[in-house]
Motif scaffolding. Structure first.
Motif, PDB file in Angstrom:
ATOM      1  N   ALA A  15      31.080  44.527  39.880  1.00  0.00           N
ATOM      2  CA  ALA A  15      32.412  44.488  39.276  1.00  0.00           C
ATOM      3  C   ALA A  15      33.112  43.233  39.781  1.00  0.00           C
ATOM      4  O   ALA A  15      32.692  42.628  40.772  1.00  0.00           O
ATOM      5  CB  ALA A  15      33.196  45.742  39.644  1.00  0.00           C
ATOM      6  N   TYR A  16      34.173  42.862  39.100  1.00  0.00           N
ATOM      7  CA  TYR A  16      34.905  41.649  39.446  1.00  0.00           C
ATOM      8  C   TYR A  16      36.394  41.926  39.342  1.00  0.00           C
ATOM      9  O   TYR A  16      36.844  42.696  38.499  1.00  0.00           O
ATOM     10  CB  TYR A  16      34.510  40.508  38.508  1.00  0.00           C
ATOM     11  N   LEU A  17      37.154  41.266  40.205  1.00  0.00           N
ATOM     12  CA  LEU A  17      38.594  41.440  40.236  1.00  0.00           C
ATOM     13  C   LEU A  17      39.218  40.064  40.440  1.00  0.00           C
ATOM     14  O   LEU A  17      38.807  39.332  41.344  1.00  0.00           O
ATOM     15  CB  LEU A  17      38.949  42.376  41.395  1.00  0.00           C
ATOM     16  N   VAL A  18      40.171  39.707  39.587  1.00  0.00           N
ATOM     17  CA  VAL A  18      40.877  38.424  39.675  1.00  0.00           C
ATOM     18  C   VAL A  18      42.367  38.737  39.650  1.00  0.00           C
ATOM     19  O   VAL A  18      42.837  39.455  38.763  1.00  0.00           O
ATOM     20  CB  VAL A  18      40.492  37.492  38.501  1.00  0.00           C
ATOM     21  N   ALA A  19      43.105  38.211  40.648  1.00  0.00           N
ATOM     22  CA  ALA A  19      44.523  38.549  40.761  1.00  0.00           C
ATOM     23  C   ALA A  19      45.321  37.393  41.328  1.00  0.00           C
ATOM     24  O   ALA A  19      44.797  36.579  42.089  1.00  0.00           O
ATOM     25  CB  ALA A  19      44.687  39.762  41.678  1.00  0.00           C
ATOM     26  N   PRO A  20      46.626  37.341  40.988  1.00  0.00           N
ATOM     27  CA  PRO A  20      47.502  36.390  41.665  1.00  0.00           C
ATOM     28  C   PRO A  20      47.650  36.822  43.116  1.00  0.00           C
ATOM     29  O   PRO A  20      47.820  38.004  43.410  1.00  0.00           O
ATOM     30  CB  PRO A  20      48.831  36.518  40.926  1.00  0.00           C
TER      31      PRO A  20
END
Length: 169
Positions: free
Chosen positions: A52-57
């Motif tokens: 899984a992947y997570l991209v966040a400010p």
């Protein structure tokens, strides 16, 4: 969350090589995503169910992390709660996702994990745009803005753990 392009997403990853970031499968239809309702972009790799992947400010930047999930059979009679958005799900609706730490610690195999909605749709659950099939959210009396703020704080705490290079300490 502001809309992100393919190159912005790939350049954001802090716990994998540039080559790994180039090869990862991005979610389909980036332009059609409900960006205004997302606190972070999260997705499962359709070709590899354990990824899984997570991209966040985070800290004025965009930070991406790769996550792994062990394949565990869970009871559908038990309820699990997401550590980010505090949404309750049937046993398979929450997954333990582990991220390699950034830097030398990650290269040495150090990881940090947390329980997250298996579909990584925390932002939509908090806003009531998606419902858990099993139970209702336990803190519905709290204003949505406060629930969103709490989710973001929980996410930032997790990202801080990923970015902490314990090998350098």
């Amino acid at each position: 969350m502001e809309p992100l392009s393919d190159p912005e997403i790939r350049a954001s990853f802090v716990n994998c090589s540039k080559g790994e970031a180039r090869r990862l499968n991005l979610p389909r239809g980036l332009a059609e995503l409900p960006w205004e309702d997302l606190d972070f972009l999260g997705w499962r790799d359709p070709g590899a169910p354990d990824r899984a992947y997570l991209v966040a400010p985070y800290g004025g930047e965009v930070v991406g992390v790769t996550l792994r999930s062990p394949v565990i059979r869970r009871s559908l009679t038990k309820t699990n709660v997401c550590s980010l958005c505090i949404t309750a799900h049937a046993g398979s609706g929450v997954a333990l996702l582990a991220a390699r730490r950034a830097g030398a610690a990650g290269r040495e195999g150090n990881t940090v994990g947390t329980y997250i909605c298996a579909d990584l749709a925390c932002s939509l659950y908090v806003r009531g745009l998606k419902k858990s099939t099993l139970v209702t959210r336990p803190n519905e009396s709290v204003p949505v803005e406060d629930q969103i703020a709490a989710t973001v704080l929980n996410l930032e705490a997790f990202l801080a753990q990923v970015l902490t290079d314990t090998a350098a300490a």
